[in-house]
Design an enzyme around this catalytic site. Structure first.
Site, PDB file in Angstrom:
ATOM      1  CB  ALA A  16      24.287 -90.039 -11.268  1.00  0.00           C
ATOM      2  CG  ASP A  67      12.141 -90.285 -17.836  1.00  0.00           C
ATOM      3  OD1 ASP A  67      11.524 -89.244 -18.145  1.00  0.00           O
ATOM      4  OD2 ASP A  67      13.370 -90.402 -17.920  1.00  0.00           O
ATOM      5  CG  ASP A  78       8.413 -97.467 -33.463  1.00  0.00           C
ATOM      6  OD1 ASP A  78       7.772 -97.934 -34.420  1.00  0.00           O
ATOM      7  OD2 ASP A  78       9.292 -96.588 -33.599  1.00  0.00           O
ATOM      8  CG  ASN A 121      22.074 -82.559 -18.790  1.00  0.00           C
ATOM      9  OD1 ASN A 121      22.860 -83.477 -18.960  1.00  0.00           O
ATOM     10  ND2 ASN A 121      20.765 -82.702 -18.948  1.00  0.00           N
ATOM     11  CG  HIS A 173      12.926 -86.701 -20.121  1.00  0.00           C
ATOM     12  ND1 HIS A 173      13.353 -87.638 -19.210  1.00  0.00           N
ATOM     13  CD2 HIS A 173      14.012 -85.942 -20.399  1.00  0.00           C
ATOM     14  CE1 HIS A 173      14.636 -87.455 -18.946  1.00  0.00           C
ATOM     15  NE2 HIS A 173      15.062 -86.431 -19.657  1.00  0.00           N
ATOM     16  CB  SER A 212      18.132 -87.338 -20.000  1.00  0.00           C
ATOM     17  OG  SER A 212      17.816 -86.805 -18.753  1.00  0.00           O
TER      18      SER A 212
END
Length: 439
Positions: free
Chosen positions: A331, A186, A195, A316, A218, A388
């Site tokens: 994909a 990405d 985190d 999208n 992203h 995504s």
């Protein structure tokens, strides 16, 4: 031999590339028979006068990003028998002709651009970097109001868990992804995000001139959804596989764009590092009737043979109702899991692409992809929407399955994921096997 595996870029007499909205770079991605890749390289040298070849082996990526930027160098990723080939405009036809005739070359296709796949927030102005995946602000606003009017948002309390983790039943799973590596290809990662402390096993940038640090947001968001911690610094738990090891490959620039060659480099690196899952929330728009890219399909099969499952965002481009656009590349490859997005009503999100095209163009599974809360650069958090955001949910669940079944093949992991989905009433075209479920 299937002639779909070879393609020549349309170009003008001066060598500049043309096409119907497709962004070509001028280079080629070439795949060889692993047992005879030297023969393929030599054939291209003789017929197409390709540039000097630099070889990349295993995890020794060195200065790959810089090599991919140089016009005098072609880069061969030996482990996957795949190369990014520089060729002069007048030699492109010779390259394609040689690829068709040479048995040691299994596929050759023009390198194309790829993009991150978020849905732009209603208040955010469209940018030049997402021409194929930019949302219509009015449509986003209308669906947001409709969702709130229906009371769907408040139905999910996110005090302890995000709605997405509840929808896929990750809040009921005892599995954590321990010992499993998830690679996210990405825009990079915020390596200083609290985190992720102690969680990033390796991070590498394949974007020339940019470090792995995420200047977009992203990539950090997708990594958080796939493998965020069980006890985040603030807010609800948002990570599916909180003990999975993170491999962060920057293949998209801070502007959200990349090239097939960057993706190839990231796949090779992730497979060499032992990733069980590669998550790719990126792609390029395809036309109705367009066939899947043979190069990505062959790469996905080779990754499966090495024990790695690739999942990718379906795209999208739709505006439901009534416009439904085909699943994006890569994909749309049969050996890559295509992930559709669901809203909080567990219905296809208005932007989520569908199975309009034939073989490979189907949706395999659906996951939460609307107003998903996850990590943001700078140590914070933000909600984002898009296929995504659905894709790393799937990557995280695959890590849980791999933890529970450490010795099964990658193909069996894929089959198990689909078999465990919760059937939905919507058409297979839109949701595939159904709602993703954690084991």
């Amino acid at each position: 031999m299937d002639r779909r595996a070879f393609g020549e870029q349309p170009s003008r007499p001066d060598g500049s590339v043309i096409g119907h909205g497709t962004e070509y770079t001028g280079r080629y991605v070439v795949l060889f028979d692993p047992s005879s890749q030297e023969s393929g390289i030599n054939a291209l040298r003789s017929a197409a006068d390709i540039a000097s070849v630099e070889r990349v082996r295993g995890t020794d990526v060195g200065n790959v990003a810089e090599l991919l930027e140089r016009p005098d160098v072609s880069v061969l990723f030996e482990d996957l028998a795949a190369a990014v080939v520089e060729v002069r405009p007048e030699q492109r036809h010779a390259l394609v002709t040689t690829a068709e005739a040479e048995p040691s070359i299994t596929a050759a296709e023009p390198e194309r651009m790829v993009h991150a796949l978020p849905i732009t927030a209603p208040q955010q102005a469209p940018t030049e970097f997402f021409p194929a995946f930019r949302s219509d602000e009015d449509v986003v606003a209308r669906h947001t109001k409709a969702e709130m009017a229906a009371g769907l948002g408040p139905a999910w309390s996110e005090d302890s868990w995000t709605w997405g983790l509840q929808a896929i039943r990750a809040n009921l799973s005892h599995l954590t992804g321990r010992g499993v590596k998830i690679a996210v290809l990405d825009t990079g990662v915020d390596t200083d995000h609290p985190d992720f402390a102690g969680r990033i096993e390796a991070a590498e940038s394949f974007v020339p001139g940019e470090t792995v640090e995420d200047g977009n947001g992203h990539g950090t968001h997708c990594i958080g959804t796939a493998a965020g911690p069980a006890n985040p610094r603030q807010g609800p738990r948002y990570g599916v596989a909180p003990e999975a090891q993170i491999l962060a490959a920057k293949v998209l620039s801070n502007a959200g764009s990349g090239q097939d060659g960057f993706i190839l480099a990231g796949i090779a690196w992730a497979v060499a590092r032992g990733a069980r899952v590669i998550s790719m929330s990126l792609g390029g728009q395809v036309r109705p009737g367009e066939l899947f890219p043979q190069t990505y399909e062959i790469l996905a099969k080779r990754a499966l043979e090495r024990g790695t499952v690739i999942v990718a965002a379906a795209g999208n481009d739709s505006r439901r109702p009534p416009q439904i656009e085909p699943v994006s590349r890569p994909a749309n490859c049969p050996s890559i899991l295509a992930v559709a997005a669901l809203d909080k009503a567990i219905a296809p999100a208005f932007f989520s692409n569908g199975a309009i095209n034939g073989q490979g163009g189907e949706v395999n599974i659906a996951a939460p992809g609307w107003q998903v809360h996850s990590a943001a650069p700078g140590g914070g958090y933000q909600p984002l929407s898009g296929t995504s955001m659905a894709t790393p949910h799937v990557a995280g669940v695959l890590a849980l399955l791999a933890q529970a079944n450490p010795h099964v093949s990658a193909a069996d992991l894929m089959a198990g994921l689909k078999a465990g989905a919760f059937p939905l009433t919507q058409p297979l075209r839109d949701v595939g096997a159904g709602l993703l479920q954690a084991p």
